[in-house]
Write a protein that holds these residues in place. Sequence first.
Motif, PDB file in Angstrom:
ATOM      1  N   UNK A  59       0.888  -1.242  -0.242  1.00 24.73           N
ATOM      2  CA  UNK A  59       0.179  -0.051  -0.012  1.00 24.73           C
ATOM      3  C   UNK A  59       0.844   1.271   0.068  1.00 24.73           C
ATOM      4  N   UNK A  60       0.735   2.024  -1.097  1.00 27.75           N
ATOM      5  CA  UNK A  60       1.509   3.282  -0.980  1.00 27.75           C
ATOM      6  C   UNK A  60       2.898   3.189  -1.739  1.00 27.75           C
ATOM      7  N   UNK A  61       3.578   1.826  -1.824  1.00 27.68           N
ATOM      8  CA  UNK A  61       4.797   1.831  -2.173  1.00 27.68           C
ATOM      9  C   UNK A  61       5.140   0.722  -3.115  1.00 27.68           C
ATOM     10  N   UNK A  62       5.730   1.162  -4.228  1.00 29.39           N
ATOM     11  CA  UNK A  62       6.176  -0.002  -5.236  1.00 29.39           C
ATOM     12  C   UNK A  62       7.593  -0.537  -4.844  1.00 29.39           C
ATOM     13  N   UNK A  63       7.712  -1.578  -3.861  1.00 27.51           N
ATOM     14  CA  UNK A  63       8.959  -2.060  -3.591  1.00 27.51           C
ATOM     15  C   UNK A  63       9.951  -2.680  -4.675  1.00 27.51           C
ATOM     16  N   UNK A  64       9.389  -3.327  -5.597  1.00 29.56           N
ATOM     17  CA  UNK A  64       9.960  -3.998  -6.692  1.00 29.56           C
ATOM     18  C   UNK A  64       9.411  -3.631  -8.017  1.00 29.56           C
ATOM     19  N   UNK A  93      15.616  -6.869   0.780  1.00 27.78           N
ATOM     20  CA  UNK A  93      14.852  -7.763   1.615  1.00 27.78           C
ATOM     21  C   UNK A  93      13.650  -8.231   1.113  1.00 27.78           C
ATOM     22  N   UNK A  94      12.859  -7.364   0.534  1.00 23.16           N
ATOM     23  CA  UNK A  94      11.515  -7.567  -0.148  1.00 23.16           C
ATOM     24  C   UNK A  94      11.764  -8.610  -1.156  1.00 23.16           C
ATOM     25  N   UNK A  95      12.904  -8.798  -2.105  1.00 25.74           N
ATOM     26  CA  UNK A  95      13.296  -9.621  -3.024  1.00 25.74           C
ATOM     27  C   UNK A  95      13.377 -11.147  -2.222  1.00 25.74           C
ATOM     28  N   UNK A 103      13.918  -0.033  -5.819  1.00 25.66           N
ATOM     29  CA  UNK A 103      13.356  -1.288  -6.181  1.00 25.66           C
ATOM     30  C   UNK A 103      13.491  -1.871  -7.799  1.00 25.66           C
ATOM     31  N   UNK A 104      14.862  -1.208  -8.202  1.00 29.98           N
ATOM     32  CA  UNK A 104      15.004  -1.693  -9.654  1.00 29.98           C
ATOM     33  C   UNK A 104      16.517  -2.355  -9.825  1.00 29.98           C
ATOM     34  N   UNK A 105      16.485  -3.207 -10.837  1.00 31.60           N
ATOM     35  CA  UNK A 105      17.995  -3.838 -11.030  1.00 31.60           C
ATOM     36  C   UNK A 105      18.653  -2.730 -11.819  1.00 31.60           C
ATOM     37  N   UNK A 106      19.946  -2.252 -11.135  1.00 33.04           N
ATOM     38  CA  UNK A 106      20.784  -1.363 -11.873  1.00 33.04           C
ATOM     39  C   UNK A 106      21.591  -2.300 -12.957  1.00 33.04           C
ATOM     40  N   UNK A 107      22.203  -3.367 -12.298  1.00 31.53           N
ATOM     41  CA  UNK A 107      22.730  -4.074 -13.429  1.00 31.53           C
ATOM     42  C   UNK A 107      23.535  -5.078 -12.349  1.00 31.53           C
TER      43      UNK A 107
END
Length: 496
Positions: free
Chosen positions: A18-23, A47-49, A220-224
């Motif tokens: 709720x309110x947050x896009x974690x990944x 941690x979420x992953x 929440x995103x893969x940089x590389x």
Amino acid sequence: MRTDQCLLKMEGISKTFPGVKALDQVDLEIHRGEVLALVGENGAGKSTLMKILGGIHSRDSGTIAFEGRPADLRDPAHARRLGISIIHQELNVMENLDVAENIFVGDEIRTALVFVDRKAQVGRTRELLSSVGLDVDPRALMKDLSLASRQMVEIAKSLSMNAKLIIMDEPTSSLTERETERLFRIVREVCARGIGVIYISHRLEEIFELADRVTVLRDGRTVGTKELSECTKETLIAMMVGREIDELYPKTEGRIGNEALRVEKVSTASLLREVSFAVREGEVLGFAGLVGAGRTELAKVVFGLDRKSGGDIYLAGKKVSIGSPWEAIRLGIGYVPEDRKREGLVLGMAVRGNISLSVLERLKRYLFVSGRKEKELAEDSILRLRIKAQSASQAVKFLSGGNQQKVVLAKGLATTPKVLILDEPTRGVDVGAKKEIHSIIDALAKTGMAIIVISSELPEILGISDRIVVMRNGRIKGELRREEATQVKVLELAFR
């Protein structure tokens, strides 16, 4: 030893709370026998992953393949059956059970009559402990073991379950250098058996020593993902940073006055080593550092929760002795702890009761707390901090995380402090609540209050602080003025 066989492949993993896009479309891949480091700032999504991988959270979208087959991880037990084991930073042990019972809990060795085969469990535990180089009695209680030994027991437990993938979350945060070397040796031996290890750490020197490759997450995103042989510490830090401070931090310029608090060469028996700093009236002093740097320990010493072994504390230029939180409050020091649910709130109690806890003596009328005064204090705090509650009588456990945090802050402010220490003031709250708390901090500084903010979120520290002190291993490694501070400079000091 790393092979070309893919053990785990996660593609396009997304997760929203709720309110947050974690990944957001995260990719991760690890091979058999490989140590894959997973790095990123606090809040990057690590941690979420891992909780999705461990079956604790379900993914919203994306695919997971384990040993080449689709894996729909329904719960932690399912993840363990597949061979996925997580060793959490806060070790999940049962202290009043012995080592053998901890290793085989939920998966006991049984006789033909379905009774627990105690002798077989103790014997198998000895074999497992020997395999990780740990010489302890399988019948010893977990509470009597050192933290390092408990960690080795957790690794042995993973091996008992025939783990194919082991996830280690900040495994060296409380270990000595010698214990860390021992852990590294075990990790290498585990990998030599073809087991994959995902190693989560803020300590870059460990990553360069141990890992084969590194995957970087940011926002929440893969940089590389890169081979460690292709990386330098500077390039890795640059991958971790890469974002601007925005309107989330409504910092305005104010008048900074006289010295409010000075700490001189404060040490503790366990961690702090001659720590010195000062904060002035109207100033927000940020404390940055990695896990285990000693920031919370320092706050607890200043607030009288922990004892110092040396050094002095001064308030408005006068040397003081702080032997308890009540003494700190009497002297004008307020404190908002890091863990609001365990240390800051009584969840089953009403908002009004929580806010008044720190000032009950002031609210007394004869021998009893004045209900009228308590209600007035609570209603004033609700209005002032914009706490969203049905009423002052609502139980705190029914409030959102952000509003719970505001109640803890209200409790600290009820003591009318001259110096306010905020430890992780926006941990676990959504973006909207974060901005409101940042605005409150800015407004409090305008009144002349001296504020110390401890935060693991670098953008937060950079966005709200007038000065930044960086700690590592119980020592101050440097200080930066607001105008010269950048995420890269803070990280370079934190890793020094």
